[in-house]
Design an enzyme around this catalytic site. Structure first.
Site, PDB file in Angstrom:
ATOM      1  N   GLN A  69      75.449 -16.229  -5.898  1.00 39.28           N
ATOM      2  CA  GLN A  69      75.183 -17.268  -6.903  1.00 39.28           C
ATOM      3  C   GLN A  69      73.946 -16.904  -7.707  1.00 39.28           C
ATOM      4  OE1 GLN A  69      75.507 -21.426  -5.048  1.00 39.28           O
ATOM      5  NE2 GLN A  69      75.509 -20.067  -3.306  1.00 39.28           N
ATOM      6  N   HIS A  92      77.790 -16.687 -10.857  1.00 37.36           N
ATOM      7  CA  HIS A  92      77.216 -17.431 -11.984  1.00 37.36           C
ATOM      8  C   HIS A  92      76.688 -16.513 -13.075  1.00 37.36           C
ATOM      9  CE1 HIS A  92      76.612 -21.018  -9.022  1.00 37.36           C
ATOM     10  NE2 HIS A  92      77.783 -21.065  -9.605  1.00 37.36           N
ATOM     11  N   CYS A 116      76.412 -12.870 -35.595  1.00 36.34           N
ATOM     12  CA  CYS A 116      76.480 -13.904 -36.637  1.00 36.34           C
ATOM     13  C   CYS A 116      75.100 -14.422 -37.043  1.00 36.34           C
ATOM     14  CB  CYS A 116      77.347 -15.069 -36.180  1.00 36.34           C
ATOM     15  SG  CYS A 116      76.605 -16.052 -34.861  1.00 36.34           S
ATOM     16  N   SER A 152      71.915 -23.739  -0.520  1.00 33.22           N
ATOM     17  CA  SER A 152      71.842 -25.133  -0.100  1.00 33.22           C
ATOM     18  C   SER A 152      73.231 -25.754  -0.009  1.00 33.22           C
ATOM     19  CB  SER A 152      70.987 -25.922  -1.087  1.00 33.22           C
ATOM     20  OG  SER A 152      71.524 -25.802  -2.381  1.00 33.22           O
ATOM     21  N   GLU A 205      66.711 -23.942   6.878  1.00 31.95           N
ATOM     22  CA  GLU A 205      66.925 -25.390   6.956  1.00 31.95           C
ATOM     23  C   GLU A 205      68.406 -25.711   7.094  1.00 31.95           C
ATOM     24  OE1 GLU A 205      64.966 -27.480   3.806  1.00 31.95           O
ATOM     25  OE2 GLU A 205      63.170 -26.221   4.047  1.00 31.95           O
TER      26      GLU A 205
HETATM   27  P1  NAD Z   1      69.080 -23.685  -3.876  1.00 33.50           P
HETATM   28  O1  NAD Z   1      67.754 -23.575  -4.546  1.00 33.50           O
HETATM   29  O2  NAD Z   1      69.871 -24.905  -4.048  1.00 33.50           O
HETATM   30  O3  NAD Z   1      68.901 -23.500  -2.303  1.00 33.50           O
HETATM   31  C1  NAD Z   1      68.161 -22.472  -1.746  1.00 33.50           C
HETATM   32  C2  NAD Z   1      68.426 -22.459  -0.258  1.00 33.50           C
HETATM   33  O4  NAD Z   1      67.740 -21.343   0.282  1.00 33.50           O
HETATM   34  C3  NAD Z   1      67.921 -23.697   0.495  1.00 33.50           C
HETATM   35  O5  NAD Z   1      68.958 -24.170   1.347  1.00 33.50           O
HETATM   36  C4  NAD Z   1      66.752 -23.171   1.334  1.00 33.50           C
HETATM   37  O6  NAD Z   1      66.652 -23.796   2.595  1.00 33.50           O
HETATM   38  C5  NAD Z   1      67.136 -21.714   1.494  1.00 33.50           C
HETATM   39  N1  NAD Z   1      66.021 -20.800   1.702  1.00 33.50           N
HETATM   40  C6  NAD Z   1      64.726 -20.891   1.286  1.00 33.50           C
HETATM   41  N2  NAD Z   1      64.027 -19.812   1.672  1.00 33.50           N
HETATM   42  C7  NAD Z   1      64.895 -19.012   2.353  1.00 33.50           C
HETATM   43  C8  NAD Z   1      64.780 -17.745   3.002  1.00 33.50           C
HETATM   44  N3  NAD Z   1      63.617 -17.069   3.020  1.00 33.50           N
HETATM   45  N4  NAD Z   1      65.883 -17.225   3.588  1.00 33.50           N
HETATM   46  C9  NAD Z   1      67.071 -17.896   3.580  1.00 33.50           C
HETATM   47  N5  NAD Z   1      67.237 -19.079   2.985  1.00 33.50           N
HETATM   48  C10 NAD Z   1      66.163 -19.636   2.373  1.00 33.50           C
HETATM   49  O7  NAD Z   1      69.866 -22.381  -4.266  1.00 33.50           O
HETATM   50  P2  NAD Z   1      71.423 -22.106  -4.369  1.00 33.50           P
HETATM   51  O8  NAD Z   1      72.147 -22.700  -3.211  1.00 33.50           O
HETATM   52  O9  NAD Z   1      71.611 -20.678  -4.692  1.00 33.50           O
HETATM   53  O10 NAD Z   1      71.669 -23.022  -5.642  1.00 33.50           O
HETATM   54  C11 NAD Z   1      72.599 -23.041  -6.384  1.00 33.50           C
HETATM   55  C12 NAD Z   1      72.238 -22.584  -7.827  1.00 33.50           C
HETATM   56  O11 NAD Z   1      70.952 -22.103  -8.083  1.00 33.50           O
HETATM   57  C13 NAD Z   1      73.110 -21.470  -8.163  1.00 33.50           C
HETATM   58  O12 NAD Z   1      73.876 -21.955  -9.202  1.00 33.50           O
HETATM   59  C14 NAD Z   1      72.257 -20.316  -8.669  1.00 33.50           C
HETATM   60  O13 NAD Z   1      72.885 -19.737  -9.782  1.00 33.50           O
HETATM   61  C15 NAD Z   1      71.026 -20.968  -8.999  1.00 33.50           C
HETATM   62  N6  NAD Z   1      69.758 -20.241  -8.826  1.00 33.50           N
HETATM   63  C16 NAD Z   1      69.674 -18.872  -8.800  1.00 33.50           C
HETATM   64  C17 NAD Z   1      68.436 -18.255  -8.592  1.00 33.50           C
HETATM   65  C18 NAD Z   1      68.339 -16.752  -8.537  1.00 33.50           C
HETATM   66  O14 NAD Z   1      69.033 -16.049  -9.260  1.00 33.50           O
HETATM   67  N7  NAD Z   1      67.484 -16.199  -7.684  1.00 33.50           N
HETATM   68  C19 NAD Z   1      67.296 -19.025  -8.435  1.00 33.50           C
HETATM   69  C20 NAD Z   1      67.422 -20.419  -8.489  1.00 33.50           C
HETATM   70  C21 NAD Z   1      68.647 -20.999  -8.672  1.00 33.50           C
HETATM   71 ZN    ZN Z   2      77.424 -15.142 -32.805  1.00 31.88          ZN
END
Ligand code: NAD
Ligand code: ZN
Length: 229
Positions: free
Chosen positions: A82, A100, A136, A174, A200
């Site tokens: 993601q 994504h 464009c 998450s 978590e």
């Molecule tokens: P989220 O922010 O919702 O959740 C992050 C999860 O990671 C939490 O459950 C947390 O407990 C866990 N976490 C925190 N530190 C950790 C570690 N060291 N090791 C393992 N787990 C850990 O992120 P998500 O579930 O990816 O959210 C969904 C959306 O956020 C996606 O659509 C994504 O595209 C986007 N997103 C991407 C990035 C990125 O590219 N790095 C950053 C932020 C959000």
């Molecule tokens: Zn364009």
């Protein structure tokens, strides 16, 4: 294998739900949606520009490295991420499906018919905010999939194909953003043994065959060492 923002946390990339300085007073829905962009493209681009610069200064961590090693070692390895940060690719991971899309790609806001429909631009900082569509001259938008937008059908198909596997690890997500959050359930339905790695508990934790409470960079390192890598 399914990964989320937690995998990049140790690299210093903020997760969506972490309170992070400058932008913590905005909700994701105020920034990562088409409605937000049409209301205020400059604000949305400033946020993406901030994230792009921040990510450019980050390096892959041990979690990315272990997954990259597995992608070279196991021929049927597929990683559905993601994350839009590109750190899996920078770690040298093979067979990455970007659920994504990527923060390093742009597309035309008006879908003007430019070919290719999305293009790579990893310039940091961008010379102009908001950046123009080179075709464009209108507004370019971040190439990522926003809340409320559909997953590219080809990407969805590749992701579903990857779920026909023996073991499905779900790391650092998450599990609240659908359809990505449903991937583990689908893998289980197809007969895979499912494992969650997250410090978590999530809403999905009780549904996993095994839930390991720990940080991705530590747990994956331990597994890799136990495997003799
Ligand atoms: P989220 O922010 O919702 O959740 C992050 C999860 O990671 C939490 O459950 C947390 O407990 C866990 N976490 C925190 N530190 C950790 C570690 N060291 N090791 C393992 N787990 C850990 O992120 P998500 O579930 O990816 O959210 C969904 C959306 O956020 C996606 O659509 C994504 O595209 C986007 N997103 C991407 C990035 C990125 O590219 N790095 C950053 C932020 C959000
Ligand atoms: Zn364009």
């Amino acid at each position: 294998m399914v990964t989320g923002a937690g995998v990049s946390a140790a690299s210093g990339v903020p997760t969506f739900r972490s309170a992070d300085g400058l932008w913590s007073n905005f909700r994701v829905e105020e920034l990562a949606t088409a409605e937000a962009f049409s209301r205020n493209p400059r604000l949305v681009w400033e946020w993406y520009e901030w994230r792009r610069n921040r990510i450019a200064a980050c390096e892959p961590n041990r979690a990315h490295e272990v997954l990259a090693a597995w992608s070279r070692h196991y021929p049927k390895f597929t990683l559905v991420t993601q994350n839009v940060d590109g750190l899996h690719e920078r770690a040298g991971t093979r067979n990455v499906v970007r659920f994504h899309a990527s923060i390093w790609e742009l597309s035309c806001w008006r879908s003007c018919g430019a070919s290719p429909g999305r293009w790579r631009d990893d310039t940091t900082p961008l010379p102009a905010i908001p950046p123009p569509c080179p075709h464009c001259g209108g507004l370019a938008r971040p190439g990522v999939v926003w809340f409320g937008e559909a997953i590219d059908p080809a990407v969805l198909e590749e992701s579903l194909a990857a779920l026909d596997c023996d073991v499905c690890l779900v790391v650092g997500t998450s599990a609240v953003v659908y359809p990505a959050a449903g991937l583990a359930d689908e893998a289980r339905r197809r007969g895979a043994y499912t494992i969650e790695i997250n410090p978590e508990a999530t809403d999905a934790t009780p549904r996993f065959d095994l839930a390991i409470a720990g940080r991705a960079e530590e747990v994956l390192d331990e597994i890799e060492r136990a495997l003799g890598g």
